[in-house]
Write a protein that holds these residues in place. Structure first.
Motif, PDB file in Angstrom:
ATOM      1  N   TRP A   1       2.281  79.580  37.636  1.00  0.00           N
ATOM      2  CA  TRP A   1       2.382  81.213  37.599  1.00  0.00           C
ATOM      3  C   TRP A   1       3.792  80.837  37.751  1.00  0.00           C
ATOM      4  O   TRP A   1       4.966  81.720  37.353  1.00  0.00           O
ATOM      5  N   ARG A   2       4.152  81.160  38.738  1.00  0.00           N
ATOM      6  CA  ARG A   2       5.754  81.240  39.808  1.00  0.00           C
ATOM      7  C   ARG A   2       6.936  80.211  39.127  1.00  0.00           C
ATOM      8  O   ARG A   2       8.017  80.688  38.967  1.00  0.00           O
ATOM      9  N   MET A   3       6.508  79.257  38.815  1.00  0.00           N
ATOM     10  CA  MET A   3       6.969  78.168  38.263  1.00  0.00           C
ATOM     11  C   MET A   3       7.405  78.050  36.533  1.00  0.00           C
ATOM     12  O   MET A   3       8.416  76.973  36.125  1.00  0.00           O
ATOM     13  N   SER A   4       6.773  79.166  36.134  1.00  0.00           N
ATOM     14  CA  SER A   4       6.857  79.891  34.283  1.00  0.00           C
ATOM     15  C   SER A   4       8.115  79.733  34.087  1.00  0.00           C
ATOM     16  O   SER A   4       8.693  78.264  33.463  1.00  0.00           O
ATOM     17  N   ALA A   5       9.074  80.170  34.639  1.00  0.00           N
ATOM     18  CA  ALA A   5      10.672  79.936  34.472  1.00  0.00           C
ATOM     19  C   ALA A   5      11.274  78.443  34.235  1.00  0.00           C
ATOM     20  O   ALA A   5      11.681  77.970  33.570  1.00  0.00           O
ATOM     21  N   ARG A   6      10.930  77.789  35.263  1.00  0.00           N
ATOM     22  CA  ARG A   6      11.486  76.582  35.350  1.00  0.00           C
ATOM     23  C   ARG A   6      10.855  75.628  34.528  1.00  0.00           C
ATOM     24  O   ARG A   6      11.257  74.069  33.698  1.00  0.00           O
TER      25      ARG A   6
ATOM     26  N   VAL B   1      12.848  75.655  31.095  1.00  0.00           N
ATOM     27  CA  VAL B   1      14.027  74.599  32.080  1.00  0.00           C
ATOM     28  C   VAL B   1      13.874  73.496  31.548  1.00  0.00           C
ATOM     29  O   VAL B   1      14.053  72.626  30.843  1.00  0.00           O
ATOM     30  N   LEU B   2      12.868  72.827  32.375  1.00  0.00           N
ATOM     31  CA  LEU B   2      12.299  71.574  32.308  1.00  0.00           C
ATOM     32  C   LEU B   2      11.310  71.037  30.291  1.00  0.00           C
ATOM     33  O   LEU B   2      12.007  69.582  30.910  1.00  0.00           O
ATOM     34  N   ALA B   3      11.151  72.066  29.900  1.00  0.00           N
ATOM     35  CA  ALA B   3      10.627  71.361  28.596  1.00  0.00           C
ATOM     36  C   ALA B   3      11.628  71.273  27.533  1.00  0.00           C
ATOM     37  O   ALA B   3      11.415  70.927  26.780  1.00  0.00           O
ATOM     38  N   LEU B   4      12.594  71.692  28.004  1.00  0.00           N
ATOM     39  CA  LEU B   4      14.308  71.171  26.894  1.00  0.00           C
ATOM     40  C   LEU B   4      14.264  69.888  27.175  1.00  0.00           C
ATOM     41  O   LEU B   4      15.526  69.589  26.452  1.00  0.00           O
ATOM     42  N   GLY B   5      14.041  69.373  28.073  1.00  0.00           N
ATOM     43  CA  GLY B   5      14.394  67.555  28.409  1.00  0.00           C
ATOM     44  C   GLY B   5      14.803  67.532  29.891  1.00  0.00           C
ATOM     45  O   GLY B   5      15.785  68.679  30.285  1.00  0.00           O
TER      46      GLY B   5
ATOM     47  N   SER C   1      21.843  70.014  32.793  1.00  0.00           N
ATOM     48  CA  SER C   1      22.725  71.112  33.077  1.00  0.00           C
ATOM     49  C   SER C   1      22.492  72.639  33.258  1.00  0.00           C
ATOM     50  O   SER C   1      23.775  72.556  33.097  1.00  0.00           O
ATOM     51  N   LEU C   2      21.899  72.218  33.070  1.00  0.00           N
ATOM     52  CA  LEU C   2      21.555  73.669  33.565  1.00  0.00           C
ATOM     53  C   LEU C   2      21.556  74.682  34.625  1.00  0.00           C
ATOM     54  O   LEU C   2      20.270  75.469  35.581  1.00  0.00           O
ATOM     55  N   GLY C   3      21.238  73.535  35.578  1.00  0.00           N
ATOM     56  CA  GLY C   3      20.753  72.929  37.137  1.00  0.00           C
ATOM     57  C   GLY C   3      19.432  73.080  37.592  1.00  0.00           C
ATOM     58  O   GLY C   3      19.284  73.233  39.227  1.00  0.00           O
ATOM     59  N   LEU C   4      18.443  72.549  37.056  1.00  0.00           N
ATOM     60  CA  LEU C   4      17.719  72.279  37.819  1.00  0.00           C
ATOM     61  C   LEU C   4      16.997  71.202  38.281  1.00  0.00           C
ATOM     62  O   LEU C   4      17.944  69.763  37.869  1.00  0.00           O
TER      63      LEU C   4
ATOM     64  N   ALA D   1       7.015  78.768  23.365  1.00  0.00           N
ATOM     65  CA  ALA D   1       6.961  77.352  24.348  1.00  0.00           C
ATOM     66  C   ALA D   1       7.024  78.279  25.643  1.00  0.00           C
ATOM     67  O   ALA D   1       7.471  77.287  26.456  1.00  0.00           O
ATOM     68  N   ALA D   2       7.123  79.566  25.446  1.00  0.00           N
ATOM     69  CA  ALA D   2       7.187  79.756  26.890  1.00  0.00           C
ATOM     70  C   ALA D   2       5.761  79.982  27.638  1.00  0.00           C
ATOM     71  O   ALA D   2       5.306  80.529  27.507  1.00  0.00           O
ATOM     72  N   HIS D   3       5.417  78.888  28.849  1.00  0.00           N
ATOM     73  CA  HIS D   3       4.466  79.005  29.748  1.00  0.00           C
ATOM     74  C   HIS D   3       3.984  79.876  30.680  1.00  0.00           C
ATOM     75  O   HIS D   3       2.669  80.331  31.131  1.00  0.00           O
ATOM     76  N   ALA D   4       4.804  81.133  30.650  1.00  0.00           N
ATOM     77  CA  ALA D   4       4.023  82.594  31.179  1.00  0.00           C
ATOM     78  C   ALA D   4       2.804  82.956  30.508  1.00  0.00           C
ATOM     79  O   ALA D   4       2.480  83.498  30.573  1.00  0.00           O
ATOM     80  N   VAL D   5       3.385  82.485  28.802  1.00  0.00           N
ATOM     81  CA  VAL D   5       1.510  83.048  28.216  1.00  0.00           C
ATOM     82  C   VAL D   5       1.372  81.340  27.441  1.00  0.00           C
ATOM     83  O   VAL D   5       0.005  81.697  27.896  1.00  0.00           O
TER      84      VAL D   5
END
Length: 307
Positions: A185-190, A193-197, A203-206, A251-255
Motif C-alpha cells: 500500500w505504501r508503494m502504491s504511487a511507485r 509509475v512501474l506499471a507505465l513500463g 525516465s521519471l526517476g524510479l 490503474a491506481a494501485h491504491a484502489v
C-alpha cells in the motif's frame, strides 16, 4: 464490497447456530473465516503486484511457477530432514524460514526473467511455464524415490483444500500478510509509475530494478502464506485480478490492491459458505475455482487481453 464481505462474514458466523456450545462453534468458525480472508487477501494482492511487474494481465504467480517452487521447497525439506524431522520443527520458525528462502529464490529466478524478458511477452510466458513444469517435475521425481510415509507429507501440501487450515500458523500468517499488504500500500504511487513500463518509469526517476525485486519479494511472501495455509491455487488470482480491474476501471494501485483483496475474500467466504452449508460438500470449492479460472485464462488468451 467491504459491507458485502461483512454481511457474508456475519452469515458465516451465525447461520444455524444452535443452543449448544456456542463458544466452541464460534471459535472454529472464526478460525476458518480468518484463514479464508487471509488467503484471499494474500492471493488477490500478490496477483495484482505480479501483473504490475510483468506488465501482463494473463500472468499470475501460480502460472509462472511460484506455487510449484514452494512445493519443491517442501519436498526438499522432507528429503533432507525426513517427515518426522519436518513435523518436529517449530511451525513459526519453519514458516519464516520458508518465506525467506522463497523470497530469495523468487527474486533471483523470476527477477532475472522479468528484467530481461519483459518486452518479449511470449518468451516470458513460455519461460515461466517451463520453470513451473521443471519445479513440479523435480518434486515428482523426488517423490518417487522417497519413503511412502514421507511422500504423504509432501502430498498434503501439493493440493489446495479450503477445509484444511493449519490453525497454528494462522496468527503468524495474518501478521505477515498484514505487513506485506501495508508495504504494498505504501508503494502504491511507485507501483503506478512501474506499471507505465521500464523506460517511462526510469525516465521519471524510479529505481526500476530495486522496485521490481522488492515487489517480487512481497509476492513470494504472500504466495508462501496462502500456500502454507490451503495449498497451491493456480487460477484463483487471475479471477480476482480480473474482477478488480473490471469493477474499478482504474490503474491506481491504491484502489486495485484493496479491491482485489476484497473480491477474493467475497468469493472465498461466499463460495465456501455455499458449498459447505448449502450444498453439503457436494462439490469442492477449489475444483470449481480452478475450472472457472482456467476458462477465464483461455478467454483472455483468445481475446488477446494481456495488458
Amino acid at each position: 464490497m467491504a459491507l458485502l464481505l461483512a454481511l457474508l462474514a456475519a452469515i458465516w458466523m451465525l447461520q444455524g447456530l444452535g443452543p449448544g456450545n456456542r463458544g466452541f462453534i464460534l471459535g472454529l468458525r472464526a478460525t476458518k473465516l480468518a484463514a479464508l480472508v487471509t488467503v484471499a487477501v494474500a492471493v488477490g494482492v500478490s496477483t495484482i503486484l505480479f501483473q504490475t511487474v510483468a506488465a501482463n494481465r494473463v500472468l499470475t504467480p501460480s502460472i509462472m511457477g511460484f506455487d510449484a517452487l514452494y512445493v519443491l521447497l517442501q519436498t526438499a525439506l522432507v528429503i533432507t530432514l525426513g517427515g518426522a524431522g519436518l513435523v518436529g520443527l517449530p511451525p513459526g520458525v519453519k514458516f519464516l524460514a520458508e518465506i525467506a528462502v522463497m523470497s530469495a529464490l523468487a527474486a533471483t529466478l523470476f527477477g532475472t526473467l522479468l528484467l530481461r524478458g519483459a518486452r518479449d511477452v511470449p518468451r516470458m510466458i513460455l519461460t515461466g511455464v517451463i520453470l513451473g513444469v521443471l519445479f513440479r517435475s523435480v518434486s515428482g521425481f523426488l517423490g518417487r524415490i522417497m519413503d511412502p510415509n514421507e511422500f504423504a507429507v509432501v502430498q498434503s501440501v501439493s493440493f489446495a483444500s479450503f477445509n484444511r487450515v493449519d490453525a497454528t500458523l494462522l496468527p503468524l500468517a495474518m501478521a505477515v500478510t498484514a505487513l506485506a499488504v501495508a508495504v504494498a500500500w505504501r508503494m502504491s504511487a511507485r507501483l503506478d509509475v512501474l506499471a507505465l513500463g521500464r523506460d517511462p518509469a526510469v525516465s521519471l526517476g524510479l529505481a526500476h530494478r530495486g522496485v521490481t525485486l522488492a515487489v517480487l519479494a512481497l509476492v513470494a511472501v504472500l504466495v508462501s502464506v496462502s500456500t502454507a495455509l490451503v495449498g497451491p491455487v493456480a487460477f484463483f488470482g487471475l479471477i480476482v485480478a480480473g474482477l478488480a480491474h473490471g469493477l474499478m476501471r482504474t490503474a491506481a494501485h491504491a484502489v486495485l490492491l484493496p479491491a482485489a483483496g476484497l473480491s477474493a475474500a467475497i468469493l472465498l467466504v461466499g463460495g465456501q459458505w455455499l458449498f459447505e452449508r448449502q450444498l453439503g460438500q457436494a462439490a469442492t470449492l477449489s475444483v470449481v475455482v480452478e475450472f472457472a479460472g482456467g476458462l477465464f485464462f483461455l478467454y483472455l488468451l483468445l481475446k488477446g487481453r494481456i495488458r
